[in-house]
Design an enzyme around this catalytic site. Sequence first.
Site, PDB file in Angstrom:
ATOM      1  N   GLU A 168       0.813  -1.220   0.000  1.00 36.47           N
ATOM      2  CA  GLU A 168       0.000   0.000   0.000  1.00 36.47           C
ATOM      3  C   GLU A 168       0.846   1.271   0.000  1.00 36.47           C
ATOM      4  OE1 GLU A 168      -0.542  -2.549   2.049  1.00 36.47           O
ATOM      5  OE2 GLU A 168      -2.586  -3.258   1.693  1.00 36.47           O
TER       6      GLU A 168
ATOM      7  N   HIS B 204     -11.152  -4.831  10.150  1.00 36.57           N
ATOM      8  CA  HIS B 204     -11.822  -4.782   8.844  1.00 36.57           C
ATOM      9  C   HIS B 204     -13.210  -4.159   8.925  1.00 36.57           C
ATOM     10  CE1 HIS B 204      -8.774  -7.909   8.275  1.00 36.57           C
ATOM     11  NE2 HIS B 204      -8.849  -7.674   6.990  1.00 36.57           N
TER      12      HIS B 204
END
Lengths: 338, 332
Positions: free
Chosen positions: A67, A136
């Site tokens: 990322e 998440h």
Amino acid sequence: MLDTQTNERRLTIARAMAEAIQQEMQADERVFVMGEDIGALGGVFGNTRGLVDEFGRERVRDTPISETAFISAAVGAAMDGMRPVVELMFVDFFGVCFDAIYNLMAKNTYFSGGNCAVPMVLMTSTGGGYSDAGQHSQCLYGTFAHLPGMKVVSPSNAYDAKGLMTAAMRDDSPVVYMFHKGLQGMGWLGTEEGAIVDTPETGYTVEIGKARVVREGKDVTLVGLAMGVHNALKAADKLAEEGVSAEVVDLVSLVPLDRETVLNSVAKTGRLIVVDEDYHSYGVSGEIIASVCEHDVSKLKAAPKRVTYPDVPIPYARHMEQFCLPNPDKIVAAYKAM
Amino acid sequence: MATRKTTKKPNISAEELLEYYRDMLLIRRFEEKAGQLYGMGLIGGFCHLYIGQEAVVVGLEAAAEEGDKRVTSYRDHGHMLACGMDPKGVMAELTGREGGYSKGKGGSMHMFSKEKNFYGGHGIVGAQVPIGAGLAFADKYQGNDRVTFTYFGDGAANQGQVYETYNMAELWDLPVIFVIENNQYAMGTSVKRSTKSPSLWERGAAYGIPGEAVDGMDVLAVKAAGQKAVDHCRAGKGPYILEVKTYRYRGHSMSDPAKYRTREEVQKMREERDAIEHVRTLLLEGKHASEDDLKAIDKEIKATVNEAAEFAKDSPEPALDELWTDIYAEVS
């Protein structure tokens, strides 16, 4: 998707996002999309589905799970005049790459005295409610909105989703586009019917930084964003059954924040409840309430309330998570406690 | 120090040697002046000087062509001067004035010039490395043959994002030259004390990226290696790594207490390996220039630097209204 009886194009947010990106890619060669599994897989949340078939792997680019590298690379490409759209699959992953976001993407325009703009979109999924636990399922709206230099939007329905995405891609500043998983219209995440609305095929923009009154009322103002708007609308239905008229404000954007629309609504109703799926403290809910109180506390007939996620890591167990999440009943209860 | 040469030196003309001499000397005198202004309280923060490392950026700029890009860390003054940015604008940014490249809002660590293809000036160790890959990606995406020089230090070489970037750059054959300016100390920690794999360029092998070590005190060796790297990238063969072994004479920043190395070590480098003295000797021994010629250059550079310093002192402080501009891109 065309409803032949009403002549409406009812799209999910996922499809609306993909359509906006598709149309902008057709119009502007500088737009490309990067992220993890956004190509062949079509995005875990469906928002890039079909793009790789039309535009190929050069412009719809699957990345390694790196990322920091690919978001920073997008910053570099944007500074060079490209218009990247990158996806951070879950907002929770910002911990591995936030430097790229808040130190580079958000600050290079300022630090260059305007010499280098960073026209890019960072799209990322938020929210829980489906037992995915606390790495998440977070929203983190306040975390992103707190830091200057990037615009932040979060749509509650497909019409806004498409128009905000188009506006974000055309914006010369970095825009963080936060989409709630529970509104994507992915069957496995549950479907919020209210998010699936008529969405014109022709391209259009929804103004960034403008909130919207989505239901008019006179007794209480319910302010929310993304999933919070749907909870507020359902609460407004329940309150109406008891003769209470609730006005619902969809913030649409967190940065710039349209305080004026909120202030006008509260001036009318005198009561304020903020619905926010982000953590309770130091977040959007506190900011909205502070803005109203700072402006003119005399407009308030009662102390404001907030219906938020408690300050605990999001648990896996379904009954624990559901206990914590905002819902229409909690909003009704908050009103009654005013 | 590195072995003297890893790449064969090309024939070099007097004009080129004089150009290197001039460019390196400008950086040194500029940095000395910045040090003075810092001492006078005109420059704030932690100012990172490039003194000692001049041959790195001057050698690589000599291998660059119009349109090639560069991005670096916070030790960036030399890079800006070498790519042709105005010393006045750089110095005025150091003093935080309106006439600075970033209108006083960036300071020593944050300056940019799209016109000169200089993309910063970045304050976080290693953060510029993936940005460099992105710049290179933009060139590849647009189908031109430009390359991007991405500079970072031996300290940054231990940052995880460097290796994410290596992997991605090789995977996508990006035209990026990773330039590791190994000045041997990450602030106060020597390379030996930070890794058991001190040959930093060889780490690229794990990702399939070729590279080499270069003597960074020899501007001709740097230029030659730079040319090889540029040719590799321009030919579409993907990234290349240059580990340029250099040495900074001053502290990491102006606040460095200098307790991690001996005075003698620094003195020895200055006396025996100084990059500017090296070129000066080549010029004089090769009879390419006389002492008087070099004195004239010195004088000219001194004037340029003084002019920059005066500009930086005289330029007004930014109006407070500027606080609120450039947060977002101005509507075009």
